[in-house]
Design a protein around this motif. Structure first.
Motif, PDB file in Angstrom:
ATOM      1  N   LEU A  50       8.050   4.064  10.821  1.00  0.00           N
ATOM      2  CA  LEU A  50       8.675   4.344  12.108  1.00  0.00           C
ATOM      3  C   LEU A  50       7.973   5.959  12.620  1.00  0.00           C
ATOM      4  O   LEU A  50       7.807   5.891  13.863  1.00  0.00           O
ATOM      5  N   ARG A  51       7.448   6.529  11.925  1.00  0.00           N
ATOM      6  CA  ARG A  51       7.050   7.861  12.091  1.00  0.00           C
ATOM      7  C   ARG A  51       5.684   7.504  12.836  1.00  0.00           C
ATOM      8  O   ARG A  51       5.225   8.175  13.884  1.00  0.00           O
ATOM      9  N   ALA A  52       4.931   6.738  12.123  1.00  0.00           N
ATOM     10  CA  ALA A  52       3.566   6.232  12.915  1.00  0.00           C
ATOM     11  C   ALA A  52       3.808   5.690  14.313  1.00  0.00           C
ATOM     12  O   ALA A  52       2.874   6.102  15.011  1.00  0.00           O
TER      13      ALA A  52
ATOM     14  N   VAL B 260       0.836  -1.169  -0.138  1.00  0.00           N
ATOM     15  CA  VAL B 260       0.060  -0.025   0.029  1.00  0.00           C
ATOM     16  C   VAL B 260       0.876   1.316  -0.074  1.00  0.00           C
ATOM     17  O   VAL B 260       0.392   2.203   0.441  1.00  0.00           O
ATOM     18  N   GLY B 261       1.876   1.413  -0.682  1.00  0.00           N
ATOM     19  CA  GLY B 261       2.710   2.496  -0.763  1.00  0.00           C
ATOM     20  C   GLY B 261       3.570   2.849   0.647  1.00  0.00           C
ATOM     21  O   GLY B 261       3.954   3.738   0.557  1.00  0.00           O
ATOM     22  N   LEU B 262       3.634   2.122   1.764  1.00  0.00           N
ATOM     23  CA  LEU B 262       4.199   2.115   2.709  1.00  0.00           C
ATOM     24  C   LEU B 262       5.756   2.178   2.588  1.00  0.00           C
ATOM     25  O   LEU B 262       6.146   1.708   1.910  1.00  0.00           O
ATOM     26  N   THR B 263       6.344   3.146   3.477  1.00  0.00           N
ATOM     27  CA  THR B 263       7.912   3.270   3.440  1.00  0.00           C
ATOM     28  C   THR B 263       8.173   2.678   5.099  1.00  0.00           C
ATOM     29  O   THR B 263       7.465   2.990   5.740  1.00  0.00           O
TER      30      THR B 263
ATOM     31  N   THR C 150       1.890  -6.817   7.268  1.00  0.00           N
ATOM     32  CA  THR C 150       2.183  -5.971   6.364  1.00  0.00           C
ATOM     33  C   THR C 150       3.523  -5.161   6.786  1.00  0.00           C
ATOM     34  O   THR C 150       4.474  -4.896   6.032  1.00  0.00           O
ATOM     35  N   LEU C 151       3.645  -4.847   7.854  1.00  0.00           N
ATOM     36  CA  LEU C 151       4.704  -4.043   8.516  1.00  0.00           C
ATOM     37  C   LEU C 151       5.980  -4.788   8.324  1.00  0.00           C
ATOM     38  O   LEU C 151       6.925  -4.088   8.219  1.00  0.00           O
TER      39      LEU C 151
END
Length: 209
Positions: free
Chosen positions: A19-21, A11-14, A49-50
């Motif tokens: 980390l910021r979340a 889903v386009g996560l980086t 997913t993480l």
């Protein structure tokens, strides 16, 4: 909000977004609330997913230390002395940690072992060697300054600890009462700068021999 994505969907996560979340969640609810399942819910993805971005909970915690510390690493000492560079580093580290009190214990207890953090330390040692310090001395200096800052923020995260000594009986504690009466206007930040100057003066190259 749409349906939950499948475990393999990125889903386009980086990694940085994850980390910021995680940092935002820890800031809001504390480290005890930080789990892969809860973080996945925050990002509206399955916890699995993480793992495309952080392979384990330990990697997540190491990444949080990196997220906080790496951007404020000691600079290259090309236009300032290494003492001035480390003074700026210490002040920035203190400011960052005080802005994220829920993760101070994490930074204090987990070594900075991610590839980025190790490269930051390598670059800092290179700069300090160019400024005249041997690598072993430079590493000791870097740890000394970092440890000093951590100790300061751990012992005074909510204000000046000297404020807790107000009202001492001068007949019973004459020296302590005098010290408190004369130093209380100094404040936490000024006391930090005073102690930092003393530390850096003691870390002059001739004092390390």
């Amino acid at each position: 909000m749409g349906g939950r994505r499948t475990p393999g969907q990125r889903v386009g996560l980086t990694r940085e977004a994850v980390l910021r979340a995680a940092l935002a969640l820890a800031d809001r609810e504390g480290l005890k609330a930080l789990s892969m399942r809860r973080l996945g819910a925050e990002l509206d993805v399955e916890a699995m997913t993480l793992y495309h971005h952080v392979p384990s909970k330990d990697a997540l915690l190491d990444g949080l230390v990196e997220l906080l510390v790496a951007p404020i690493a000691p600079p290259a000492f090309e236009t300032v002395s290494w003492q001035e560079g480390l003074r700026a580093y210490a002040s920035q580290l203190r400011t960052t940690l005080l802005a994220h009190p829920n993760v101070i214990s994490l930074v204090a207890t987990r070594p900075a072992v991610t590839a980025q953090n190790l490269q930051v330390m390598e670059d800092a040692l290179e700069s300090m060697r160019a400024a005249g310090l041997q690598p072993a001395d430079a590493l000791d200096v870097l740890y000394a300054v970092t440890g000093f800052v951590l100790g300061h923020v751990v012992t005074s995260p909510d204000g000046d600890p000297v404020d807790q000594l107000d009202g001492l009986d001068p007949a019973e504690y004459p020296l302590l009462a005098e010290a408190v009466s004369k130093t209380s206007p100094r404040g936490t930040e000024a006391r930090f700068e005073f102690a930092l100057d003393a530390l850096l003066s003691g870390l002059e190259p001739n004092a390390l021999d």
